[in-house]
Write an enzyme that holds these catalytic residues in place. Sequence first.
Site, PDB file in Angstrom:
ATOM      1  N   ARG A 280       0.860  -1.196   0.000  1.00 23.83           N
ATOM      2  CA  ARG A 280       0.000   0.000   0.000  1.00 23.83           C
ATOM      3  C   ARG A 280       0.888   1.235   0.000  1.00 23.83           C
ATOM      4  NH1 ARG A 280       0.086   1.830   5.232  1.00 23.83           N
ATOM      5  NH2 ARG A 280       0.033   0.290   6.907  1.00 23.83           N
ATOM      6  N   HIS A 284      -2.306   3.508   6.121  1.00 23.62           N
ATOM      7  CA  HIS A 284      -3.328   2.501   6.385  1.00 23.62           C
ATOM      8  C   HIS A 284      -4.714   3.121   6.290  1.00 23.62           C
ATOM      9  CE1 HIS A 284      -5.487  -0.827   8.204  1.00 23.62           C
ATOM     10  NE2 HIS A 284      -6.020   0.025   9.060  1.00 23.62           N
ATOM     11  N   TYR A 293       6.740   4.142  10.950  1.00 23.27           N
ATOM     12  CA  TYR A 293       7.150   2.738  10.934  1.00 23.27           C
ATOM     13  C   TYR A 293       7.752   2.264   9.612  1.00 23.27           C
ATOM     14  CZ  TYR A 293       2.408   2.336   8.915  1.00 23.27           C
ATOM     15  OH  TYR A 293       1.273   2.504   8.152  1.00 23.27           O
TER      16      TYR A 293
END
Length: 392
Positions: A280, A284, A293
């Site tokens: 992706r 998110h 992250y």
Amino acid sequence: MSNATSQNETVHRVSFLDRDSVNIPILKILQADGTVYENAVLPAIDEALAHKIYDTCVFTRVLDERMLGAQRQGRISFYMTCTGEEASIIGSAASLDNDDVILAQYREHAALRYRGFTTEQFMNQLFSNEKDLGKGRQMPIHYGSSELNYQTISSPLATQIPQATGVGYSLKMQGKRNIAICYFGEGAASEGDFHAGLNMAAVLKSPTIFFCRNNGYAISTPTSEQFMGNGIASRGPGYGMHTIRVDGNDMLAVLAATQQARAYAVENNAPVLIEAMTYRLGAHSSSDDPSGYRSKDEEAKWQQHDPVKRFKLWMINKGWLTEKQDSELFEKYRSEVLAEVKVAEKLPMSSVDTLIEDVYDTPTPRLKQQLEMLKTHIKKYPKSYPNSEGSV
């Protein structure tokens, strides 16, 4: 002794299996420059299908761009994109019959668009207005359409997996030559519903395609912290299930894998597991910041595998698309989405009376009593419910 056990090879010394004991190949057909790998076998696709697929890609990109912006402006409360995963979603959706049932997770609105969901319908759901098919009861991106055989999305993770087993089994019991397809991420595959759903499908021979979008992260948790096995595909044979791993950024590979998976599921009344290796490119959700992250270098690397660009280059190489047509298509949808936003956001919300509809054939006295209590509450605190004027 079962057949599976009786066919096992006998050994006379301790020999363990590990994650590398089974080699799982990955199906690839289309390269990043839009050319096809040598000796690759193409799926069934003609110019008309290619244009429908690419049209869906462009619309989805524009919708994601515009509506994420709308969320940042405070016009809607929440949004999730499928940027970077379009080939996995659209390529698989394009392989289905319109009477096949889709059970999505939350990043598969491109499949709904491929089926024919209109721009107006998308806007009505995102703004939860009175024309929303879900009557404003769901948060944004929780789409559903009985007309298009797309079951309404639920927020809890992985609940759609055992449900899909049941849907596929129901189609088989009705004698229909149709399947269910269930989308989920590799993070959802860590839920108990995944294991229960796949085992049940294998045992009951439910014609269901379990389509895992392995995009590397369960929100912020990388796959290295989710499981130690060889991805998700390695679990399929453990349930006695036909399984394939595919390049999830390769539209032609996904199309080919899903076409053949569907054919197998229909002819054998049996499930298939597909693991699409993808990424992706966006966050998110609109509530997430991926910079916490993952690195910019990692994202830049995956930008080079953009599935929409790859498919576009293939169409240009085929003489089916030009750069001018591509630009015009993007502009068309940018104008269309913006125009529908301006209409949808001005429509009133669904009446509070609709809250007790669709629960029972006739609302029970208890539901009616609760509705009146709610109306009294809203009237008492009108400033806390500024959008409810005229609905109580």
